[in-house]
Design an enzyme around this catalytic site. Structure first.
Site, PDB file in Angstrom:
ATOM      1  CB  SER A 216      -1.194  -0.022   1.190  1.00 15.56           C
ATOM      2  OG  SER A 216      -1.976   0.824   1.056  1.00 15.56           O
ATOM      3  CG  ASP A 332      -6.586  -3.117  -3.948  1.00 14.44           C
ATOM      4  OD1 ASP A 332      -7.480  -2.732  -3.302  1.00 14.44           O
ATOM      5  OD2 ASP A 332      -5.271  -3.253  -3.625  1.00 14.44           O
ATOM      6  CG  HIS A 363      -5.336  -2.931   0.029  1.00 17.24           C
ATOM      7  ND1 HIS A 363      -4.736  -2.262  -1.079  1.00 17.24           N
ATOM      8  CD2 HIS A 363      -4.735  -2.219   1.119  1.00 17.24           C
ATOM      9  CE1 HIS A 363      -3.959  -1.559  -0.880  1.00 17.24           C
ATOM     10  NE2 HIS A 363      -3.689  -1.326   0.611  1.00 17.24           N
TER      11      HIS A 363
END
Length: 610
Positions: A216, A332, A363
């Protein structure tokens, strides 16, 4: 024959049998089958040497008169002291290590208002209570890499934790900070024992070879560092990285939240991570959040501008040299799969060593350890394991395990061909979606209501709030690989409207025995941006506007017994601003189509529909 023990390069200087006997007692990295193995001498965490320092950067972003220093922590095997061993580095940097703001009511932007108008209520700005004690910034990745013969380095991003400076969420300092750390690891920058002292620290244990990874935001920063072209950054493994703030918070001119965080915008993320020195926060807030971001983010139009372009790493890749292994999930809906695909495509075009790992989940989700191990073993330890000749793309097929991906030569699948499907009247119920264009289908109308979710739109047998078109039931599996594209002609009863699109497998059900994945892909756009992402204009009632845009990339096998469905609606309950229900969108079916990247092309799809 597999070599079970490969000694450090210094052993090449050993000549006598007595010296060889002595050298074999030393602890050195071990490689088998092209991968670094866990070594007992590197595996006792109680023996690890852990210390911290501050690396001086080339920027000053917190309003004082000194260059910012970033907080760095090091975890290395004792042999780097006792035996003079030098090792490569796995480096992880993050704005999250020292804690984040509490999720209090009002931290997100109010989305209950008309399009093009300001939010009815102001956001609140919660303060971050700093967590953590020096010298340990984080324990992540240590158990995976130190036993395999690496040093693990962590740092806190500017304006977070004990790092000086200000968060900028994609500004230049977030790339230059890890660059400074890599420069220090190569003897080109200075490190100090304190944030304001002059006692220097040298990375005498570093080979200078650095690999970065993270997930991320932590996966964004390796790419940011790589775009600087810094020498020594040999390889990166970004996992679900946010490669463009515009693509994260906007979509084709539309103000669109990341999935799960309705109302988030770039200034929200700034508040969320701002855990740095409390005395510097007022200056940082005024300079970055309340001036640069407030003037540039533009929640009224959602247009692309210089503020957003400067926070797009695709625009900054020309000097990049690091070998790139990317990982992302096709489902995601937070950091959407386009973020990795766009970087992969450019890196491949640039001739960089590039591999891509996609899975069918949401994710996060790293590549299998063997992929990462081979990547770092080759590019950091210099072992000739042939990783550069491995399949360029690996995709976890439906219901397969993450460590058992299917190999492909590229993404999209080279055998995918664009097939155009056309809409036939009946969309308030279920209109036919066909490979042949029918004449004089004219227009159909939907009425906006943000209260209805995408799932409800898909499951409704009849609705005035969406248009749904579906193929016949598939008699054979159909493999879609790449980006689907919609061309749509519509008019609006108001000067502004949301436009949302979903491509789904029908029947839409949560029963895994019936369907593997309901959502094939989705997309959003602002009809006011029909000319350009940088220019929006009010829609005139009764005037039709034509626009074409891509949906999110996907690679999915739609099973026989299912239908491919296209849903067109206006406001998306989970992603867009929520204007008052009632806006009417009229779609010209004769000028609207969806193009799918089908493996095998039109002939395969026709056979599946016969």
């Amino acid at each position: 024959m597999i070599k079970k023990y490969i000694k450090a390069s210094a052993l090449a200087l050993i000549f006598s049998a007595a010296t060889i006997s002595f050298a074999q007692e030393k602890t050195v990295p071990v490689f088998e089958n092209g991968e670094a193995q866990k070594v007992e001498g590197f595996s006792n965490y109680k023996d690890y040497i852990r210390h911290d320092l501050w690396v001086e950067t080339t920027f000053n972003t917190d309003g004082d008169d000194t260059l910012d220093r970033v907080h760095v922590s090091v975890t290395r095997p004792k042999q780097t002291d006792t035996e003079g061993l030098k090792l490569p580095i796995v480096y992880v940097t993050s704005p999250y290590f020292a804690g984040v703001a509490p999720d209090v009511p009002g931290i997100m932007w109010d989305v209950e208002h008309e399009l093009g108008e300001p939010a009815k209520t102001e956001r609140v700005h919660p303060e971050v209570t700093r967590l953590g004690e020096r010298p340990i910034i984080s324990n992540s990745h240590i158990a995976s890499w130190v036993p395999r013969g690496y040093i693990v380095v962590h740092s806190s991003s500017p304006g977070t934790g004990l790092s000086q400076g200000s968060p900028t969420v994609g500004g230049p300092n977030e790339a230059l900070a890890p660059k400074a750390v890599i420069d220090w690891l190569n003897g080109r920058a200075k490190g100090y024992t304190t944030p304001d002292g002059d006692e220097e620290v040298e990375a005498f244990w570093s080979t200078g070879k650095v690999g970065m990874t993270g997930t991320s935001y932590n996966g964004t920063l390796p790419l940011a560092a790589a775009t600087t072209g810094v020498d020594g950054l040999e390889a990166i493994i970004p996992i679900a990285p946010n490669t463009s703030s515009y693509h994260y918070y906007r979509s084709n001119g539309l103000v669109r939240s990341p999935g799960g965080y309705l109302g988030e915008d770039i200034d929200v993320l700034y508040d969320f991570i701002h855990s740095g020195d409390e005395s510097k926060r007022p200056y940082n807030n005024k300079t970055v959040r309340d001036t640069e971001m407030a003037n540039g983010m533009d929640r009224e139009t959602g247009d692309l501008n210089d503020f957003w372009n400067d926070r797009d790493y695709l625009n900054q890749m020309d000097g990049m040299k690091a070998a790139l292994l990317m990982s992302h999930g096709f489902n995601d809906w937070n950091v959407m799969p386009e973020h990795s695909n766009r970087i992969y495509q450019k890196a491949k075009a640039m001739g960089l060593p590039t591999q891509l790992y996609y899975h069918q989940n949401g994710h996060g989700g790293p590549p299998p350890m063997t992929m990462m191990n081979r990547w770092f073993t080759h590019y950091l330890h210099g072992i000739d394991n042939g990783v550069e000749n491995d399949p360029q793309v690996k995709i976890v097929r439906e219901n397969d395990k993450p460590n058992n991906p299917t190999s492909y030569t590229a993404y999209p699948n080279p055998e995918a061909e664009n097939v155009t499907l056309y809409l036939n009247k009946g969309g308030n119920e279920v209109g036919p979606l066909t490979t042949l264009r029918s004449k004089k289908q004219k227009t159909e109308t939907l009425e906006d209501d943000f209260n209805i979710s995408g799932k409800q739109h898909a499951q409704a047998e009849k609705s005035k709030h969406r248009l749904l078109y579906a193929t016949k039931t598939l008699k054979q599996d159909v493999h879609i690989s790449g980006e689907s594209t919609i061309t749509i002609s519509l008019s609006s009863s108001k000067a502004a409207a949301n436009l949302s699109v979903m491509l789904v497998s029908l029947p839409y059900t949560d029963d895994p025995e019936v369907i593997t994945d309901n959502i094939i892909t989705r997309g959003w756009a602002d009809p006011q941006n029909y000319k350009s992402l940088t220019e929006s204009e009010p829609l005139e009632k009764g005037t039709f506007y034509d626009m074409t845009f891509n949906l999110q990339p996907d690679d999915q096998i739609i099973k026989a017994g299912q239908q491919i469905g296209l849903i067109i609606f206006s406001s998306d309950k989970e992603f867009t601003i929520h204007p008052k229900p009632g806006t009417k969108l009229k779609v010209d079916l004769d000028k609207t189509s969806i193009t799918l990247p089908v493996v095998g092309g039109l002939d395969v799809l026709k056979k599946a529909l016969e």
